[in-house]
Design a protein around this motif. Structure first.
Motif, PDB file in Angstrom:
ATOM      1  N   ILE A 263      -1.333  24.519 -43.390  1.00  0.00           N
ATOM      2  CA  ILE A 263      -1.903  25.455 -42.433  1.00  0.00           C
ATOM      3  C   ILE A 263      -2.868  26.397 -43.143  1.00  0.00           C
ATOM      4  O   ILE A 263      -2.526  26.978 -44.183  1.00  0.00           O
ATOM      5  N   THR A 264      -4.049  26.550 -42.591  1.00  0.00           N
ATOM      6  CA  THR A 264      -5.027  27.505 -43.104  1.00  0.00           C
ATOM      7  C   THR A 264      -5.074  28.704 -42.174  1.00  0.00           C
ATOM      8  O   THR A 264      -5.278  28.549 -40.970  1.00  0.00           O
ATOM      9  N   ILE A 265      -4.870  29.903 -42.739  1.00  0.00           N
ATOM     10  CA  ILE A 265      -4.843  31.127 -41.935  1.00  0.00           C
ATOM     11  C   ILE A 265      -6.003  32.007 -42.372  1.00  0.00           C
ATOM     12  O   ILE A 265      -6.124  32.372 -43.543  1.00  0.00           O
ATOM     13  N   SER A 266      -6.853  32.340 -41.408  1.00  0.00           N
ATOM     14  CA  SER A 266      -8.031  33.146 -41.723  1.00  0.00           C
ATOM     15  C   SER A 266      -7.929  34.569 -41.191  1.00  0.00           C
ATOM     16  O   SER A 266      -8.786  35.398 -41.462  1.00  0.00           O
ATOM     17  N   ASP A 267      -6.902  34.853 -40.389  1.00  0.00           N
ATOM     18  CA  ASP A 267      -6.701  36.218 -39.908  1.00  0.00           C
ATOM     19  C   ASP A 267      -5.224  36.549 -39.980  1.00  0.00           C
ATOM     20  O   ASP A 267      -4.516  36.014 -40.836  1.00  0.00           O
ATOM     21  N   GLU A 268      -4.712  37.355 -39.088  1.00  0.00           N
ATOM     22  CA  GLU A 268      -3.338  37.838 -39.200  1.00  0.00           C
ATOM     23  C   GLU A 268      -2.301  36.824 -38.747  1.00  0.00           C
ATOM     24  O   GLU A 268      -1.128  36.920 -39.122  1.00  0.00           O
ATOM     25  N   ILE A 269      -2.681  35.885 -37.898  1.00  0.00           N
ATOM     26  CA  ILE A 269      -1.720  34.924 -37.341  1.00  0.00           C
ATOM     27  C   ILE A 269      -2.238  33.495 -37.482  1.00  0.00           C
ATOM     28  O   ILE A 269      -3.396  33.202 -37.199  1.00  0.00           O
ATOM     29  N   GLY A 270      -1.370  32.614 -37.933  1.00  0.00           N
ATOM     30  CA  GLY A 270      -1.631  31.184 -37.932  1.00  0.00           C
ATOM     31  C   GLY A 270      -0.491  30.483 -37.224  1.00  0.00           C
ATOM     32  O   GLY A 270       0.505  31.123 -36.835  1.00  0.00           O
ATOM     33  N   TYR A 271      -0.597  29.188 -37.039  1.00  0.00           N
ATOM     34  CA  TYR A 271       0.428  28.468 -36.295  1.00  0.00           C
ATOM     35  C   TYR A 271       0.701  27.117 -36.926  1.00  0.00           C
ATOM     36  O   TYR A 271      -0.221  26.431 -37.375  1.00  0.00           O
ATOM     37  N   VAL A 272       1.983  26.733 -36.928  1.00  0.00           N
ATOM     38  CA  VAL A 272       2.368  25.370 -37.234  1.00  0.00           C
ATOM     39  C   VAL A 272       2.789  24.741 -35.911  1.00  0.00           C
ATOM     40  O   VAL A 272       3.506  25.358 -35.121  1.00  0.00           O
ATOM     41  N   GLU A 273       2.338  23.536 -35.658  1.00  0.00           N
ATOM     42  CA  GLU A 273       2.488  22.934 -34.334  1.00  0.00           C
ATOM     43  C   GLU A 273       3.412  21.722 -34.376  1.00  0.00           C
ATOM     44  O   GLU A 273       3.365  20.926 -35.313  1.00  0.00           O
ATOM     45  N   TYR A 274       4.246  21.596 -33.349  1.00  0.00           N
ATOM     46  CA  TYR A 274       5.099  20.416 -33.223  1.00  0.00           C
ATOM     47  C   TYR A 274       5.133  19.976 -31.769  1.00  0.00           C
ATOM     48  O   TYR A 274       4.776  20.722 -30.857  1.00  0.00           O
ATOM     49  N   ARG A 275       5.546  18.754 -31.557  1.00  0.00           N
ATOM     50  CA  ARG A 275       5.743  18.223 -30.208  1.00  0.00           C
ATOM     51  C   ARG A 275       7.110  17.574 -30.134  1.00  0.00           C
ATOM     52  O   ARG A 275       7.408  16.655 -30.900  1.00  0.00           O
ATOM     53  N   ALA A 276       7.956  18.048 -29.230  1.00  0.00           N
ATOM     54  CA  ALA A 276       9.278  17.464 -29.047  1.00  0.00           C
ATOM     55  C   ALA A 276       9.174  16.168 -28.254  1.00  0.00           C
ATOM     56  O   ALA A 276       8.271  15.999 -27.428  1.00  0.00           O
ATOM     57  N   VAL A 277      10.090  15.258 -28.502  1.00  0.00           N
ATOM     58  CA  VAL A 277      10.173  14.012 -27.745  1.00  0.00           C
ATOM     59  C   VAL A 277      10.957  14.288 -26.467  1.00  0.00           C
ATOM     60  O   VAL A 277      12.136  14.644 -26.516  1.00  0.00           O
ATOM     61  N   ASP A 278      10.288  14.163 -25.337  1.00  0.00           N
ATOM     62  CA  ASP A 278      10.949  14.399 -24.048  1.00  0.00           C
ATOM     63  C   ASP A 278      11.612  13.099 -23.617  1.00  0.00           C
ATOM     64  O   ASP A 278      11.009  12.257 -22.955  1.00  0.00           O
ATOM     65  N   ASP A 279      12.880  12.936 -24.018  1.00  0.00           N
ATOM     66  CA  ASP A 279      13.554  11.647 -23.836  1.00  0.00           C
ATOM     67  C   ASP A 279      14.181  11.457 -22.464  1.00  0.00           C
ATOM     68  O   ASP A 279      14.694  10.394 -22.140  1.00  0.00           O
ATOM     69  N   ARG A 280      14.162  12.521 -21.638  1.00  0.00           N
ATOM     70  CA  ARG A 280      14.729  12.444 -20.288  1.00  0.00           C
ATOM     71  C   ARG A 280      16.224  12.089 -20.299  1.00  0.00           C
ATOM     72  O   ARG A 280      16.742  11.524 -19.343  1.00  0.00           O
ATOM     73  N   VAL A 281      16.890  12.420 -21.405  1.00  0.00           N
ATOM     74  CA  VAL A 281      18.333  12.191 -21.531  1.00  0.00           C
ATOM     75  C   VAL A 281      19.017  13.548 -21.674  1.00  0.00           C
ATOM     76  O   VAL A 281      18.591  14.378 -22.484  1.00  0.00           O
ATOM     77  N   ILE A 282      20.070  13.772 -20.898  1.00  0.00           N
ATOM     78  CA  ILE A 282      20.780  15.052 -20.967  1.00  0.00           C
ATOM     79  C   ILE A 282      21.583  15.122 -22.265  1.00  0.00           C
ATOM     80  O   ILE A 282      22.380  14.239 -22.562  1.00  0.00           O
ATOM     81  N   ASN A 283      21.333  16.151 -23.058  1.00  0.00           N
ATOM     82  CA  ASN A 283      22.035  16.325 -24.330  1.00  0.00           C
ATOM     83  C   ASN A 283      22.078  17.803 -24.681  1.00  0.00           C
ATOM     84  O   ASN A 283      21.425  18.643 -24.031  1.00  0.00           O
ATOM     85  N   ASP A 284      22.848  18.162 -25.705  1.00  0.00           N
ATOM     86  CA  ASP A 284      22.878  19.534 -26.177  1.00  0.00           C
ATOM     87  C   ASP A 284      21.532  19.899 -26.800  1.00  0.00           C
ATOM     88  O   ASP A 284      20.790  19.025 -27.271  1.00  0.00           O
ATOM     89  N   ASP A 285      21.236  21.204 -26.830  1.00  0.00           N
ATOM     90  CA  ASP A 285      20.025  21.662 -27.496  1.00  0.00           C
ATOM     91  C   ASP A 285      20.048  21.239 -28.969  1.00  0.00           C
ATOM     92  O   ASP A 285      21.108  21.197 -29.603  1.00  0.00           O
ATOM     93  N   ARG A 286      18.864  20.931 -29.495  1.00  0.00           N
ATOM     94  CA  ARG A 286      18.756  20.523 -30.900  1.00  0.00           C
ATOM     95  C   ARG A 286      17.988  21.588 -31.688  1.00  0.00           C
ATOM     96  O   ARG A 286      17.128  22.278 -31.131  1.00  0.00           O
ATOM     97  N   THR A 287      18.292  21.695 -32.988  1.00  0.00           N
ATOM     98  CA  THR A 287      17.661  22.718 -33.816  1.00  0.00           C
ATOM     99  C   THR A 287      17.134  22.129 -35.126  1.00  0.00           C
ATOM    100  O   THR A 287      17.664  21.140 -35.638  1.00  0.00           O
ATOM    101  N   PHE A 288      16.096  22.774 -35.623  1.00  0.00           N
ATOM    102  CA  PHE A 288      15.583  22.475 -36.964  1.00  0.00           C
ATOM    103  C   PHE A 288      14.888  23.722 -37.481  1.00  0.00           C
ATOM    104  O   PHE A 288      14.682  24.702 -36.735  1.00  0.00           O
TER     105      PHE A 288
END
Length: 308
Positions: free
Chosen positions: A91-116
């Motif tokens: 990540i390259t940050i040129s001002d006060e805030i930068g972002y790391v981006e992710y996309r969750a897999v929307d599996d359409r299956v009911i399950n407990d919340d997941r963490t990382f």
């Protein structure tokens, strides 16, 4: 009623280029610190691309370069490239805030919340602060019809000539913030009652309002619908027509009424079918008169198919 040929506005495209002689300069000030903005972060599984903030404090004279890593954590850990994907870990940050981006897999299956965890592994141009990690919770919302309808869909329909057309559209919930960054005054009221469709006819971005879809669901009967509603109450977009000049384009029922057009989902929420034979008209209101002058298009037999 007269039909007008639709001349779509061409959106301006910004081109970002750089000369080969330009070099990004790394910050050399010694009092600069980089760390995650918050120890915790959460977003729904169906949220699409999600940005997790990284903050830089101290006066910089150049850019800060951050290398991220991910770690499994919690009782139900999310696994990279299985439950989520990371766009870029540098990540390259040129001002006060930068972002790391992710996309969750929307599996359409009911399950407990997941963490990382997102962890700052290395930083160039800044010291790593004490808050070097954020625990991300991927909130499972597959048991909620309102949430299950959100995401990307293929919309198919028949145009005014009876030819089948298709568009990639995105359905989303009301946003807490308006485009200008101010609070959305209708957020609490709209949430759970209204969804928004973007991308119909390939139209999206500045100057294009999202199409409103009413949402209704009964826990008692386990039945519900989405509907093109609030017909002609709002402008979808503004366009210039040769015959009548600048005009507002609004949505009307194909039977030329303002009755809602209902769509019903199947049992696994992969298909939404609107009333067969019915559809919508693109109604044209010249700004000079404000009165209905005609139509710029017709779409019937609308079906949404989930994009996985």
């Amino acid at each position: 009623m007269k039909y007008f040929k639709l001349f779509l506005l061409v959106a301006a495209i910004a081109f970002f280029g750089s000369c080969s002689d330009d070099k990004e300069t790394q910050n050399t000030n010694s009092d600069v610190v980089v760390e995650m903005e918050s120890p915790t972060f959460s977003a729904k599984e169906s949220a699409g691309s999600v940005r997790v903030p990284i903050k830089v404090t101290g006066k910089t004279n150049g850019k800060v370069y951050v290398t991220m890593e991910v770690k499994e954590c919690g009782k139900n850990p999310a696994k990279e490239d299985v439950h989520y994907y990371v766009a870029d870990k540098t990540i390259t940050i040129s001002d006060e805030i930068g972002y790391v981006e992710y996309r969750a897999v929307d599996d359409r299956v009911i399950n407990d919340d997941r963490t990382f965890q997102f962890v700052i592994k290395e930083a160039k141009g800044a010291k790593i602060g004490t808050q070097n990690a954020t625990t991300v919770t991927i909130v499972d919302n597959d048991d909620q019809p309102y949430d299950r309808l959100q995401g990307e869909w293929k919309l198919t329909a028949k145009d005014g000539n009876g030819t089948e057309v298709s568009y990639k559209v995105k359905i989303s919930e009301p946003q807490k913030k308006l485009d200008d960054g101010t609070d959305n005054p209708n957020y609490e009221y709209d949430y759970g009652y209204v969804l928004y469709m973007d991308g119909f006819m390939g139209l999206s971005g500045t100057g294009i309002n999202k199409i409103k879809l009413d949402f209704s669901y009964s826990e008692k009967t386990k039945q519900g619908y989405v509907a093109f509603d609030c017909l002609e109450d709002y402008t979808w977009f503004t366009n210039t027509f040769n015959e009548i000049g600048e005009s507002d384009v609004k949505i009307r029922n194909a039977d030329q009424s303002n009755s809602p057009l209902f769509g019903y989902w199947d049992s696994d929420f992969t298909t939404v079918t609107f009333t067969p034979g019915s559809g919508i008209l693109l109604s044209v209101f010249p700004k000079s008169t404000g009165a209905l002058a005609g139509f710029a298009g017709k779409y019937t037999d609308i079906v949404l198919t989930q994009i996985k």
